[in-house]
Design an enzyme around this catalytic site. Sequence first.
Site, mmCIF file in Angstrom:
data_model
loop_
_atom_site.group_PDB
_atom_site.id
_atom_site.type_symbol
_atom_site.label_atom_id
_atom_site.label_comp_id
_atom_site.label_asym_id
_atom_site.label_seq_id
_atom_site.Cartn_x
_atom_site.Cartn_y
_atom_site.Cartn_z
ATOM 1 C CB ILE A 96 36.979 41.464 37.331
ATOM 2 C CG1 ILE A 96 36.646 42.638 37.687
ATOM 3 C CG2 ILE A 96 38.136 40.841 37.734
ATOM 4 C CD1 ILE A 96 36.454 42.690 39.319
ATOM 5 C CB ALA A 97 37.239 43.997 32.365
ATOM 6 C CD GLU B 111 42.663 30.012 37.389
ATOM 7 O OE1 GLU B 111 41.816 30.262 36.608
ATOM 8 O OE2 GLU B 111 42.563 28.809 37.776
ATOM 9 C CG ASN C 255 46.621 42.215 36.041
ATOM 10 O OD1 ASN C 255 46.887 43.330 36.390
ATOM 11 N ND2 ASN C 255 45.514 41.656 35.210
ATOM 12 C CE1 TYR D 30 40.843 40.174 41.055
ATOM 13 C CE2 TYR D 30 42.692 39.292 40.324
ATOM 14 C CZ TYR D 30 41.635 39.908 40.033
ATOM 15 O OH TYR D 30 41.008 39.821 38.936
HETATM 16 C C1 COA Z 1 41.966 45.104 37.504
HETATM 17 C C2 COA Z 1 40.736 46.386 37.400
HETATM 18 C C3 COA Z 1 39.402 45.699 37.340
HETATM 19 C C4 COA Z 1 40.913 47.432 38.681
HETATM 20 O O1 COA Z 1 39.912 48.330 38.364
HETATM 21 P P1 COA Z 1 39.981 49.756 39.064
HETATM 22 O O2 COA Z 1 38.465 50.204 38.958
HETATM 23 O O3 COA Z 1 40.839 50.723 38.260
HETATM 24 O O4 COA Z 1 40.408 49.356 40.546
HETATM 25 P P2 COA Z 1 40.192 50.285 41.776
HETATM 26 O O5 COA Z 1 40.148 51.679 41.536
HETATM 27 O O6 COA Z 1 38.772 49.639 42.138
HETATM 28 O O7 COA Z 1 41.301 49.781 42.694
HETATM 29 C C5 COA Z 1 41.111 48.670 43.564
HETATM 30 C C6 COA Z 1 42.466 48.292 44.157
HETATM 31 O O8 COA Z 1 43.227 47.809 42.920
HETATM 32 C C7 COA Z 1 44.547 48.036 43.105
HETATM 33 N N1 COA Z 1 44.830 49.200 42.216
HETATM 34 C C8 COA Z 1 44.169 49.906 41.148
HETATM 35 N N2 COA Z 1 44.677 50.463 40.423
HETATM 36 C C9 COA Z 1 46.285 50.252 40.637
HETATM 37 C C10 COA Z 1 47.586 50.626 40.259
HETATM 38 N N3 COA Z 1 47.560 51.602 39.134
HETATM 39 N N4 COA Z 1 48.569 50.242 41.074
HETATM 40 C C11 COA Z 1 48.582 49.142 42.042
HETATM 41 N N5 COA Z 1 47.410 48.896 42.300
HETATM 42 C C12 COA Z 1 46.228 49.340 41.897
HETATM 43 C C13 COA Z 1 44.612 48.590 44.630
HETATM 44 O O9 COA Z 1 44.794 47.587 45.536
HETATM 45 C C14 COA Z 1 43.359 49.414 44.833
HETATM 46 O O10 COA Z 1 43.040 49.560 46.075
HETATM 47 P P3 COA Z 1 43.406 50.861 46.868
HETATM 48 O O11 COA Z 1 42.609 52.047 45.931
HETATM 49 O O12 COA Z 1 43.008 50.557 48.190
HETATM 50 O O13 COA Z 1 44.863 51.090 46.539
HETATM 51 C C15 COA Z 1 41.093 47.215 36.061
HETATM 52 O O14 COA Z 1 42.459 47.720 36.040
HETATM 53 C C16 COA Z 1 41.125 46.597 35.012
HETATM 54 O O15 COA Z 1 39.895 46.073 34.397
HETATM 55 N N6 COA Z 1 42.152 45.873 34.281
HETATM 56 C C17 COA Z 1 42.102 45.156 32.996
HETATM 57 C C18 COA Z 1 41.605 43.641 33.098
HETATM 58 C C19 COA Z 1 42.280 42.723 34.095
HETATM 59 O O16 COA Z 1 43.484 42.707 34.224
HETATM 60 N N7 COA Z 1 41.445 42.267 34.881
HETATM 61 C C20 COA Z 1 41.767 41.253 35.806
HETATM 62 C C21 COA Z 1 42.051 40.013 35.204
HETATM 63 S S1 COA Z 1 42.492 38.747 36.296
#
Ligand code: COA
Length: 219
Positions: free
Chosen positions: A120-121, A154, A159, A166
Amino acid sequence: MIQKGERVRYVIERMTMSDVPRVIEIERLAYPSTWPPSAYRKELQDNRWAHYIVLRDKHVTEEQVALSQQEPEKPRKSRLFPLSLLTSRPAVTAPPADLASIIGFAGLWLMVDEAHVTTIAMHPNHRHQGLGEFMLMSLIDIAYEIGAKWVTLEVRVSNYVAQNLYRKYGFREAGLRHRYYSDNQEDALIMWTDEINSPGYKQKFQALKATLLDKIDEP
Ligand SMILES: CC(C)(COP(=O)(O)OP(=O)(O)OC[C@H]1O[C@@H](n2cnc3c(N)ncnc32)[C@H](O)[C@@H]1OP(=O)(O)O)[C@@H](O)C(=O)NCCC(=O)NCCS
């Protein structure tokens, strides 16, 4: 249910072969190490238990189309992604509008009655807007559709951002896989949801979904 329709800005679609080049671009920006380029093609063509989605921002497409109509003679500039600057990868030209509108991707495998989230990214320019959450929500919707009872994954122990996401969706730590990631020997946390058909999980999921769709469903 996968969100589709003309009114909404953000649309989830099944990943197709033509999406793969853009998916690989986002993957390179999102992960420290990447799958071999052939992996997505194999997943889409050969793995009947795999389900992959892309998230599109329809405004990206509209903006690009509007721009190209205003300046028809201007040649398209090539564009370097930040990670490309750090490696020996060649410059990447701007993708066509339909590919540029892809801003995230995700996938899972069904193994008997378990849905395993494989990836998921989000593109870095589109994070912190609830869209990673929208993709996870869509994966869980797919898990319901295909008859999974649990969702598992996983995640790197470092992270915290992904772990927070999650946990918000009811995933709990259930163990460690030592040195799971070959690039830096990092451990993986194994996380599982409760039974997704349990009344408690369903209620929590529906409440989260309603709040999120309100947040992102802008005209
Ligand atoms: C993980 C990922 C998909 C999250 O996407 P995102 O669009 O930025 O996240 P969202 O805006 O939807 O946030 C959803 C939740 O994630 C968590 N979150 C998002 N950004 C965060 C931050 N900077 N710090 C802490 N928690 C965070 C929070 O729980 C948030 O919920 P909230 O808004 O109610 O606090 C993104 O950071 C990503 O692509 N990361 C790189 C790839 C990766 O690590 N994938 C997971 C592999 S297991």
